[in-house]
Design a protein around this motif. Sequence first.
Motif, PDB file in Angstrom:
ATOM      1  N   ASP A   1       0.826  -1.212   0.000  1.00 48.70           N
ATOM      2  CA  ASP A   1       0.000   0.000   0.000  1.00 48.70           C
ATOM      3  C   ASP A   1       0.858   1.260   0.000  1.00 48.70           C
TER       4      ASP A   1
ATOM      5  N   ASN B   1     -10.841   5.637 -10.471  1.00 44.98           N
ATOM      6  CA  ASN B   1     -10.435   4.781  -9.368  1.00 44.98           C
ATOM      7  C   ASN B   1     -11.035   5.262  -8.050  1.00 44.98           C
TER       8      ASN B   1
ATOM      9  N   GLN C   1     -11.735   2.281  -5.108  1.00 44.83           N
ATOM     10  CA  GLN C   1     -10.586   1.376  -5.121  1.00 44.83           C
ATOM     11  C   GLN C   1      -9.370   2.058  -4.502  1.00 44.83           C
ATOM     12  N   ASP C   2      -8.462   1.252  -3.979  1.00 48.40           N
ATOM     13  CA  ASP C   2      -7.255   1.801  -3.381  1.00 48.40           C
ATOM     14  C   ASP C   2      -6.172   2.003  -4.444  1.00 48.40           C
ATOM     15  N   ASP C   3      -5.078   2.619  -4.036  1.00 45.93           N
ATOM     16  CA  ASP C   3      -3.989   2.913  -4.966  1.00 45.93           C
ATOM     17  C   ASP C   3      -3.357   1.646  -5.534  1.00 45.93           C
ATOM     18  N   LEU C   4      -3.289   0.585  -4.741  1.00 44.88           N
ATOM     19  CA  LEU C   4      -2.693  -0.660  -5.217  1.00 44.88           C
ATOM     20  C   LEU C   4      -3.506  -1.242  -6.368  1.00 44.88           C
ATOM     21  N   PHE C   5      -4.807  -1.127  -6.304  1.00 47.47           N
ATOM     22  CA  PHE C   5      -5.655  -1.591  -7.403  1.00 47.47           C
ATOM     23  C   PHE C   5      -5.326  -0.830  -8.681  1.00 47.47           C
ATOM     24  N   LEU C   6      -5.232   0.487  -8.565  1.00 48.70           N
ATOM     25  CA  LEU C   6      -4.912   1.315  -9.731  1.00 48.70           C
ATOM     26  C   LEU C   6      -3.557   0.936 -10.309  1.00 48.70           C
TER      27      LEU C   6
ATOM     28  N   GLY D   1      -1.755  -1.826  -9.917  1.00 52.44           N
ATOM     29  CA  GLY D   1      -1.737  -3.182 -10.450  1.00 52.44           C
ATOM     30  C   GLY D   1      -2.444  -3.311 -11.784  1.00 52.44           C
ATOM     31  N   SER D   2      -3.529  -2.576 -11.963  1.00 53.38           N
ATOM     32  CA  SER D   2      -4.293  -2.685 -13.197  1.00 53.38           C
ATOM     33  C   SER D   2      -3.752  -1.809 -14.320  1.00 53.38           C
TER      34      SER D   2
ATOM     35  N   CYS E   1       4.010  -7.446  -5.183  1.00 50.89           N
ATOM     36  CA  CYS E   1       2.612  -7.191  -4.824  1.00 50.89           C
ATOM     37  C   CYS E   1       1.571  -7.614  -5.861  1.00 50.89           C
ATOM     38  N   CYS E   2       1.994  -7.867  -7.071  1.00 48.68           N
ATOM     39  CA  CYS E   2       1.003  -8.190  -8.112  1.00 48.68           C
ATOM     40  C   CYS E   2       1.010  -9.655  -8.465  1.00 48.68           C
TER      41      CYS E   2
END
Length: 102
Positions: free
Chosen positions: A20, A54, A59-64, A66-67, A101-102
């Motif tokens: 995160d 996002n 959604q959190d920053d990690l989602f952004l 990662g995607s 992380c991904c």
Amino acid sequence: MPCNAAKTDRYLSFEGIECDAYAERVVGYIRDCIGDVENPSDWQSYFERKLVENAGMGQDDLFLVGSQINYIRMLFEHYEHYEHYEHGAGLELLDQIEEDCC
């Protein structure tokens, strides 16, 4: 053969990995890049939209991160976001997120 090394397995747990915090730093770098009006990138409007989307999806920053990892890489390459870059080592951090992380 059991391994005695204290290495975190990302597939079992993110415990001990600061995913995160890494993602938060990457999003900060993205904001720095898209705010650079003197050296515009074709990716600026794309990431302005993605940041809003996002947040709207909750959604959190990690989602952004990662995607969008490949597109972030292109943005950072435009700004030569390497270790010597004054705002930080965006590409190295992105590689670390992708690995851990991904």
